[in-house]
Write a protein that holds these residues in place. Structure first.
Motif, PDB file in Angstrom:
ATOM      1  N   ILE A  53      -5.785 -11.272  11.327  1.00 31.21           N
ATOM      2  CA  ILE A  53      -7.038 -10.483  11.007  1.00 31.21           C
ATOM      3  C   ILE A  53      -6.972  -8.499  11.388  1.00 31.21           C
ATOM      4  O   ILE A  53      -7.138  -7.910  10.208  1.00 31.21           O
ATOM      5  CB  ILE A  53      -8.501 -11.467  11.395  1.00 31.21           C
ATOM      6  N   THR A  54      -6.345  -9.152  12.624  1.00 26.36           N
ATOM      7  CA  THR A  54      -6.556  -7.488  12.648  1.00 26.36           C
ATOM      8  C   THR A  54      -5.386  -6.664  12.149  1.00 26.36           C
ATOM      9  O   THR A  54      -5.728  -5.831  11.059  1.00 26.36           O
ATOM     10  CB  THR A  54      -5.757  -7.208  14.159  1.00 26.36           C
ATOM     11  N   HIS A  58      -4.114  -7.521   9.084  1.00 26.83           N
ATOM     12  CA  HIS A  58      -5.125  -7.043   7.355  1.00 26.83           C
ATOM     13  C   HIS A  58      -5.734  -5.944   7.455  1.00 26.83           C
ATOM     14  O   HIS A  58      -5.871  -5.401   6.431  1.00 26.83           O
ATOM     15  CB  HIS A  58      -5.154  -8.704   6.779  1.00 26.83           C
ATOM     16  N   THR A  59      -7.044  -6.335   8.555  1.00 27.69           N
ATOM     17  CA  THR A  59      -7.991  -4.861   7.529  1.00 27.69           C
ATOM     18  C   THR A  59      -7.047  -3.580   8.484  1.00 27.69           C
ATOM     19  O   THR A  59      -7.629  -2.979   7.636  1.00 27.69           O
ATOM     20  CB  THR A  59      -8.758  -5.055   9.786  1.00 27.69           C
ATOM     21  N   ARG A 111      -5.639  -3.226   4.566  1.00 26.65           N
ATOM     22  CA  ARG A 111      -6.896  -2.766   4.131  1.00 26.65           C
ATOM     23  C   ARG A 111      -7.468  -1.669   4.157  1.00 26.65           C
ATOM     24  O   ARG A 111      -7.713  -0.631   3.467  1.00 26.65           O
ATOM     25  CB  ARG A 111      -8.293  -3.461   3.718  1.00 26.65           C
ATOM     26  N   TYR A 112      -7.531  -0.211   5.603  1.00 20.73           N
ATOM     27  CA  TYR A 112      -7.982   0.758   5.873  1.00 20.73           C
ATOM     28  C   TYR A 112      -6.936   1.601   5.370  1.00 20.73           C
ATOM     29  O   TYR A 112      -8.020   2.587   4.413  1.00 20.73           O
ATOM     30  CB  TYR A 112      -8.374   0.512   7.376  1.00 20.73           C
TER      31      TYR A 112
END
Length: 112
Positions: A7-8, A10-11, A14-15
């Motif tokens: 999750i970290t 992929h976040t 995306r950022y």
């Protein structure tokens, strides 16, 4: 890879691809001295920094991500390795190759 690490990661990706992030420059990293430059020199320095940032963003993802984590987020080799779930040697190798690619792009553009 654990769920939260995915999750970290992929976040972060995306950022990185967000509009705001693509428009961030490295000016504060390259010019930290508060000396009195002329407006022309400051403008040219900003243009050069923007060109370097644009070159970094054209690199393949594996090189771009280690450079961004190193330069922008000031992470150590070990922190980058842990974050990307890679060996420290792999991170060092990718950083070296990424820097070489940017140097070659600068030479091609005539900006040494």
């Amino acid at each position: 890879m654990q769920r939260y690490e995915k999750i970290t990661r992929h976040t972060a990706f995306r950022y990185k691809q967000a509009f705001f992030f693509r428009n961030v420059t490295l000016k504060d990293r390259l010019h930290t001295d508060a000396s009195s430059w002329s407006a022309e020199l400051e403008y040219l320095d900003g243009q050069f920094t923007d060109e370097i940032w644009a070159m970094i963003m054209t690199l393949p993802r594996k090189f771009r991500e280690v450079l961004i984590l190193d330069i922008y987020y000031e992470m150590s080799i070990n922190q980058i390795a842990e974050f990307l779930n890679l060996a420290a040697g792999t991170v060092k190798s990718r950083l070296y190759r990424a820097r070489k690619k940017v140097q070659n792009l600068l030479k091609e553009n005539g900006d040494e």
